[in-house]
Motif scaffolding. Structure first.
Motif, short mmCIF file in Angstrom:
data_model
loop_
_atom_site.label_atom_id
_atom_site.label_comp_id
_atom_site.label_asym_id
_atom_site.label_seq_id
_atom_site.Cartn_x
_atom_site.Cartn_y
_atom_site.Cartn_z
N GLY A 67 98.86 3.02 35.77
CA GLY A 67 100.29 3.00 35.50
C GLY A 67 100.91 1.77 36.11
N PRO A 68 102.21 1.66 36.08
CA PRO A 68 102.88 0.47 36.62
C PRO A 68 102.67 0.27 38.11
CG PRO A 68 104.48 2.17 36.03
CD PRO A 68 103.17 2.60 35.46
N ASP A 69 102.36 1.37 38.82
CA ASP A 69 102.17 1.27 40.27
C ASP A 69 100.70 1.30 40.67
OD1 ASP A 69 104.94 1.19 40.74
OD2 ASP A 69 105.06 3.37 40.60
N GLY A 70 99.79 1.20 39.69
CA GLY A 70 98.37 1.16 40.02
C GLY A 70 97.59 2.34 39.47
N ASP A 71 96.44 2.59 40.06
CA ASP A 71 95.53 3.62 39.58
C ASP A 71 96.03 5.03 39.92
OD1 ASP A 71 94.09 1.42 38.91
OD2 ASP A 71 92.40 1.82 40.25
N ILE A 72 95.75 5.96 39.00
CA ILE A 72 96.13 7.36 39.17
C ILE A 72 94.91 8.21 38.82
CG2 ILE A 72 97.79 9.16 38.56
CD1 ILE A 72 99.41 6.84 37.15
N TYR A 73 94.56 9.13 39.71
CA TYR A 73 93.40 9.98 39.47
C TYR A 73 93.82 11.25 38.74
CZ TYR A 73 91.35 6.66 42.64
OH TYR A 73 90.94 5.49 43.22
N THR A 74 93.21 11.47 37.57
CA THR A 74 93.51 12.64 36.75
C THR A 74 92.20 13.30 36.35
OG1 THR A 74 93.42 11.62 34.53
CG2 THR A 74 95.46 11.30 35.81
N ALA A 75 92.30 14.38 35.59
CA ALA A 75 91.11 15.06 35.11
C ALA A 75 91.40 15.69 33.75
CB ALA A 75 90.65 16.12 36.10
N LYS A 76 90.42 15.62 32.87
CA LYS A 76 90.53 16.27 31.56
C LYS A 76 89.91 17.66 31.63
CE LYS A 76 89.44 15.81 26.67
NZ LYS A 76 88.69 17.06 26.47
N SER A 77 90.67 18.65 31.16
CA SER A 77 90.15 20.02 31.10
C SER A 77 89.16 20.12 29.95
CB SER A 77 91.31 21.00 30.89
OG SER A 77 90.83 22.33 30.82
N GLU A 78 88.00 20.70 30.23
CA GLU A 78 86.93 20.76 29.23
C GLU A 78 86.08 22.01 29.44
OE1 GLU A 78 85.86 20.08 26.12
OE2 GLU A 78 86.45 18.04 26.66
N GLU A 79 85.35 22.39 28.41
CA GLU A 79 84.36 23.48 28.47
C GLU A 79 85.01 24.83 28.78
OE1 GLU A 79 80.00 23.53 27.90
OE2 GLU A 79 81.67 22.20 27.45
N THR A 80 86.20 25.07 28.23
CA THR A 80 86.88 26.35 28.42
C THR A 80 86.23 27.40 27.53
OG1 THR A 80 88.95 25.18 28.83
CG2 THR A 80 89.10 27.53 28.33
N LEU A 81 85.55 28.35 28.14
CA LEU A 81 84.83 29.36 27.35
C LEU A 81 84.68 30.64 28.17
CD1 LEU A 81 83.36 29.92 24.70
CD2 LEU A 81 81.28 28.96 25.72
N ILE A 82 85.11 31.75 27.58
CA ILE A 82 85.00 33.06 28.23
C ILE A 82 84.41 34.05 27.24
CG2 ILE A 82 86.26 34.97 29.33
CD1 ILE A 82 88.37 32.93 30.20
N ASP A 83 83.42 34.80 27.68
CA ASP A 83 82.82 35.82 26.84
C ASP A 83 83.88 36.85 26.44
OD1 ASP A 83 81.37 38.53 26.39
OD2 ASP A 83 79.74 37.07 26.39
N PRO A 84 83.95 37.21 25.15
CA PRO A 84 84.98 38.17 24.71
C PRO A 84 85.01 39.47 25.51
CG PRO A 84 83.88 37.19 22.82
CD PRO A 84 83.12 36.73 24.04
N SER A 85 83.87 39.88 26.04
CA SER A 85 83.81 41.14 26.79
C SER A 85 84.56 41.05 28.12
CB SER A 85 82.36 41.53 27.07
OG SER A 85 81.74 40.59 27.95
N MET A 86 84.91 39.82 28.56
CA MET A 86 85.54 39.63 29.86
C MET A 86 87.04 39.37 29.77
SD MET A 86 82.94 40.14 31.64
CE MET A 86 83.57 39.77 33.27
N ARG A 87 87.60 39.43 28.59
CA ARG A 87 89.02 39.16 28.44
C ARG A 87 89.85 40.25 29.12
NH1 ARG A 87 88.49 37.39 22.08
NH2 ARG A 87 87.60 35.32 22.51
#
Length: 356
Positions: A67-87
């Protein structure tokens, strides 16, 4: 129920959990490309087990933005998976509780992702600031049929003609540009350009907002070592100076993608962007693509220029995309560009990487 960060001996089973759920054939090598970037320390990949059986996964892919003030540490959410039996058993919340601890300890200021299943994310504090959209350049009736419902009646009937004419008129487009365009050279890059870091910082300094820091290390990982689809990077040069670059790829269904583009604002920016986009579309068509897809996301100035340039070459807007989920660190200054979704410059480089 056990909720823990993934162990080495669970990688194969977690990958198979994903493959069974989505009918996919992802390999362990592809899994490691996604989630083993550093190869050191704790992976931000959480596994939920019930009676020794994997019933849920949730991961983060650390991504450095600038960004304008330098580096920013972020994270992408991935691999979201839940077995239907656990809802209904709070598995998603419990997995993210562990990841929130990770982000706090590692200085990650934002978590973001794209998903149609956004309601669970809202339940743990995420916002949904908008949805993605697409730009489409169809080359055949196959593409027009596949996307026709999203193009509108009139464009659906003439989409093929518009697309065919647009690329046939490539030479006319170049002639319509100023003479300085003729001084541009497009070159296929056979290695990650060392200028990636400086170009990204110049991009943010000139266009504003925030975007992924595409330094040589990131470009090497994202494009040159991608085990899903190998993208082609082309650079626009003038007098041996790299003015900007674009990445494009084609999937197994012969659909082409403009995956990414970085062109800082300068005297030749529009010329370089037009040449890169037209050159990528021509190359994909010559390789047998039935269409070319790209993203159009928000009101970032370069996103708007990108869309306007694409439409001049015959691309059509398609309102088909996915909701964005976004969560900021509670201590983050709300005035920072990171907190304004319209200030993000987003391309397909933000996605999983299976399209290049």
């Amino acid at each position: 129920m056990e909720i823990n960060f993934i162990k080495d001996d669970e990688i194969s089973a977690c990958n198979e959990f994903h493959n069974q759920a989505y009918g996919a054939r992802r390999t362990e090598k592809q899994w490691r490309w996604l989630f083993d970037q550093s190869g050191e320390g704790v992976r931000p990949f959480v596994v939920a087990k019930d009676g020794g059986r994997i019933v849920g996964t949730q991961a983060l892919i650390p991504i450095t933005m600038v960004g304008p003030d330098g580096d920013i540490y972020t994270a992408k959410s991935e691999e979201t998976l839940i077995d239907p039996s656990m809802r209904g058993r709070g598995v998603f919340q419990k997995m993210y509780d562990l990841l929130f601890k990770y982000t706090s300890e590692h200085g990650i200021k934002a978590i973001w992702g794209f998903t149609p299943a956004y309601k669970p994310f809202m339940s743990v504090g995420f916002n949904v600031p908008g949805s993605t959209a697409q730009l489409l350049l169809p080359f055949s009736s196959q593409a027009v049929s596949a996307y026709g419902d999203h193009l509108g009646g009139g464009v659906r009937r003439i989409g093929l003609t518009v697309a065919t004419g647009s690329i046939a008129a490539y030479s006319a487009v170049r002639l319509a540009l100023s003479r300085r365009t003729d001084a541009l050279q497009l070159k296929v890059l056979d290695a990650a350009p060392l200028e990636g870091d400086s170009l990204c910082r110049a991009f943010v300094a000139s266009w504003g907002g925030v975007t992924i820091l595409r330094d040589a290390k990131y470009l090497e990982w994202r494009y040159f070592r991608n085990p899903f689809v190998r993208a082609t990077l082309i650079g626009a040069y003038r007098e041996n100076q790299l003015l900007g670059w674009m990445a494009y790829a084609m999937d197994e269904n012969s659909v082409g993608y403009i995956v990414d583009a970085i062109v800082p604002k300068h005297e030749y920016a529009l010329d370089a962007l037009t040449a890169l986009m037209a050159g990528s579309a021509r190359a994909l068509r010559a390789a047998g693509a039935v269409a070319v897809r790209s993203w159009s996301v928000n009101a970032h100035p370069f996103d708007l220029l990108f869309a306007a340039t694409a439409k001049k070459l015959g691309f059509i807007s398609v309102k088909r995309g996915e909701p964005i989920v976004l969560l900021f660190d509670a201590d983050l200054d709300a005035s920072q560009p990171l907190c304004d979704w319209s200030a993000w410059y987003v391309t397909r480089a933000y996605t999983q990487g299976t399209s290049g």
